[in-house]
Design a protein around this motif. Sequence first.
Motif, PDB file in Angstrom:
ATOM      1  N   ALA A  60       0.401   3.600 -14.869  1.00 26.55           N
ATOM      2  CA  ALA A  60       0.766   3.413 -13.470  1.00 26.55           C
ATOM      3  C   ALA A  60      -0.347   3.920 -12.581  1.00 26.55           C
ATOM      4  N   ILE A  61      -0.343   3.418 -11.368  1.00 27.15           N
ATOM      5  CA  ILE A  61      -1.345   3.815 -10.390  1.00 27.15           C
ATOM      6  C   ILE A  61      -0.625   4.176  -9.107  1.00 27.15           C
ATOM      7  N   ARG A  62      -1.047   5.268  -8.495  1.00 27.19           N
ATOM      8  CA  ARG A  62      -0.369   5.702  -7.288  1.00 27.19           C
ATOM      9  C   ARG A  62      -0.739   4.829  -6.101  1.00 27.19           C
ATOM     10  N   TRP A  63      -0.028   5.015  -5.013  1.00 29.04           N
ATOM     11  CA  TRP A  63      -0.151   4.118  -3.875  1.00 29.04           C
ATOM     12  C   TRP A  63      -1.560   4.050  -3.306  1.00 29.04           C
ATOM     13  N   THR A  64      -2.289   5.153  -3.380  1.00 31.80           N
ATOM     14  CA  THR A  64      -3.661   5.164  -2.877  1.00 31.80           C
ATOM     15  C   THR A  64      -4.657   4.664  -3.918  1.00 31.80           C
ATOM     16  N   GLY A  65      -4.195   4.481  -5.146  1.00 28.74           N
ATOM     17  CA  GLY A  65      -5.108   4.091  -6.214  1.00 28.74           C
ATOM     18  C   GLY A  65      -5.912   5.241  -6.749  1.00 28.74           C
ATOM     19  N   GLY A  66      -5.624   6.461  -6.271  1.00 30.88           N
ATOM     20  CA  GLY A  66      -6.458   7.593  -6.613  1.00 30.88           C
ATOM     21  C   GLY A  66      -6.200   8.207  -7.969  1.00 30.88           C
ATOM     22  N   ARG A  67      -5.107   7.891  -8.593  1.00 32.65           N
ATOM     23  CA  ARG A  67      -4.808   8.511  -9.873  1.00 32.65           C
ATOM     24  C   ARG A  67      -4.059   7.519 -10.733  1.00 32.65           C
ATOM     25  N   THR A  68      -4.419   7.448 -11.964  1.00 32.52           N
ATOM     26  CA  THR A  68      -3.715   6.592 -12.909  1.00 32.52           C
ATOM     27  C   THR A  68      -3.292   7.424 -14.118  1.00 32.52           C
ATOM     28  N   SER A  69      -2.272   6.979 -14.798  1.00 36.23           N
ATOM     29  CA  SER A  69      -1.832   7.634 -16.021  1.00 36.23           C
ATOM     30  C   SER A  69      -1.543   6.561 -17.047  1.00 36.23           C
ATOM     31  N   TYR A  70      -1.707   6.890 -18.312  1.00 36.00           N
ATOM     32  CA  TYR A  70      -1.591   5.897 -19.374  1.00 36.00           C
ATOM     33  C   TYR A  70      -0.851   6.443 -20.593  1.00 36.00           C
ATOM     34  N   LEU A  71      -0.210   5.512 -21.285  1.00 31.23           N
ATOM     35  CA  LEU A  71       0.330   5.793 -22.603  1.00 31.23           C
ATOM     36  C   LEU A  71      -0.838   6.152 -23.530  1.00 31.23           C
ATOM     37  N   ASP A  72      -0.631   7.132 -24.383  1.00 31.80           N
ATOM     38  CA  ASP A  72      -1.735   7.587 -25.237  1.00 31.80           C
ATOM     39  C   ASP A  72      -2.346   6.463 -26.067  1.00 31.80           C
ATOM     40  N   SER A  73      -1.520   5.580 -26.569  1.00 30.30           N
ATOM     41  CA  SER A  73      -2.019   4.546 -27.484  1.00 30.30           C
ATOM     42  C   SER A  73      -2.874   3.487 -26.802  1.00 30.30           C
ATOM     43  N   VAL A  74      -2.890   3.476 -25.462  1.00 32.14           N
ATOM     44  CA  VAL A  74      -3.715   2.492 -24.763  1.00 32.14           C
ATOM     45  C   VAL A  74      -4.872   3.126 -24.013  1.00 32.14           C
ATOM     46  N   LYS A  75      -4.924   4.444 -24.000  1.00 34.59           N
ATOM     47  CA  LYS A  75      -6.025   5.129 -23.306  1.00 34.59           C
ATOM     48  C   LYS A  75      -7.363   4.699 -23.885  1.00 34.59           C
ATOM     49  N   GLY A  76      -8.295   4.424 -22.995  1.00 32.50           N
ATOM     50  CA  GLY A  76      -9.607   3.971 -23.416  1.00 32.50           C
ATOM     51  C   GLY A  76      -9.695   2.475 -23.673  1.00 32.50           C
ATOM     52  N   ARG A  77      -8.546   1.801 -23.732  1.00 32.00           N
ATOM     53  CA  ARG A  77      -8.533   0.345 -23.940  1.00 32.00           C
ATOM     54  C   ARG A  77      -7.999  -0.397 -22.722  1.00 32.00           C
ATOM     55  N   PHE A  78      -7.024   0.190 -22.050  1.00 31.74           N
ATOM     56  CA  PHE A  78      -6.389  -0.458 -20.898  1.00 31.74           C
ATOM     57  C   PHE A  78      -6.794   0.266 -19.616  1.00 31.74           C
ATOM     58  N   THR A  79      -6.969  -0.501 -18.558  1.00 35.61           N
ATOM     59  CA  THR A  79      -7.300   0.068 -17.253  1.00 35.61           C
ATOM     60  C   THR A  79      -6.471  -0.602 -16.175  1.00 35.61           C
ATOM     61  N   SER A  91       0.809  -1.216   0.000  1.00 36.39           N
ATOM     62  CA  SER A  91       0.000   0.000   0.000  1.00 36.39           C
ATOM     63  C   SER A  91       0.843   1.267   0.000  1.00 36.39           C
ATOM     64  N   ASN A  92       2.152   1.148   0.172  1.00 34.74           N
ATOM     65  CA  ASN A  92       3.041   2.307   0.131  1.00 34.74           C
ATOM     66  C   ASN A  92       3.731   2.485  -1.215  1.00 34.74           C
ATOM     67  N   TYR A  93       3.346   1.654  -2.180  1.00 31.83           N
ATOM     68  CA  TYR A  93       4.043   1.657  -3.459  1.00 31.83           C
ATOM     69  C   TYR A  93       3.114   1.981  -4.617  1.00 31.83           C
ATOM     70  N   ALA A  94       3.616   2.855  -5.496  1.00 33.69           N
ATOM     71  CA  ALA A  94       2.994   3.012  -6.799  1.00 33.69           C
ATOM     72  C   ALA A  94       3.352   1.799  -7.644  1.00 33.69           C
ATOM     73  N   MET A  95       2.426   1.407  -8.496  1.00 38.27           N
ATOM     74  CA  MET A  95       2.656   0.242  -9.350  1.00 38.27           C
ATOM     75  C   MET A  95       2.555   0.660 -10.808  1.00 38.27           C
ATOM     76  N   GLY A  96       3.547   0.269 -11.564  1.00 36.43           N
ATOM     77  CA  GLY A  96       3.560   0.593 -12.983  1.00 36.43           C
ATOM     78  C   GLY A  96       3.497  -0.665 -13.829  1.00 36.43           C
ATOM     79  N   TRP A  97       3.009  -0.486 -15.038  1.00 35.17           N
ATOM     80  CA  TRP A  97       3.035  -1.543 -16.045  1.00 35.17           C
ATOM     81  C   TRP A  97       3.858  -1.049 -17.240  1.00 35.17           C
ATOM     82  N   PHE A  98       4.719  -1.913 -17.708  1.00 33.03           N
ATOM     83  CA  PHE A  98       5.572  -1.633 -18.853  1.00 33.03           C
ATOM     84  C   PHE A  98       5.469  -2.810 -19.818  1.00 33.03           C
TER      85      PHE A  98
END
Length: 123
Positions: A50-69, A30-37
């Motif tokens: 990636a998703i921050r430690w609280t799960g409150g914010r995620t960010s995505y590569l443009d080419s996967v936005k709307g397809r990956f969660t 719960s203290n770690y941000a998790m990323g996918w590569f």
Amino acid sequence: QVQLVESGGGSVQAGGSLRLSCAASRLTFSNYAMGWFRQAPGKEREFIGAIRWTGGRTSYLDSVKGRFTISRDNAKNTVYLQMNNLKPEDTAVYYCAARPFEPRTDWSDYNYWGQGTQVTVSS
């Protein structure tokens, strides 16, 4: 030592879906941000999201936005990557990674890595 274990990879046809899981052990998840590569043959390792430690914010590569969660379940020490409408260009080895608290897009900012899981999308 810290372990990150990915699962859920496989082969699908274009338009299909997969859900990857990454189970963490021996860290305060719960203290770690998790990323996918991901890394395709002959290409650089690429940040997907990636998703921050609280799960409150995620960010995505443009080419996967709307397809990956990306989501996480801190009670299960697990992060997920739901991939929908897969395309042949999504074919790669997918890795999860952990770093303290806030996510980053540069793979070198992550402390711990899983072994990777292969995703193959056929046309």
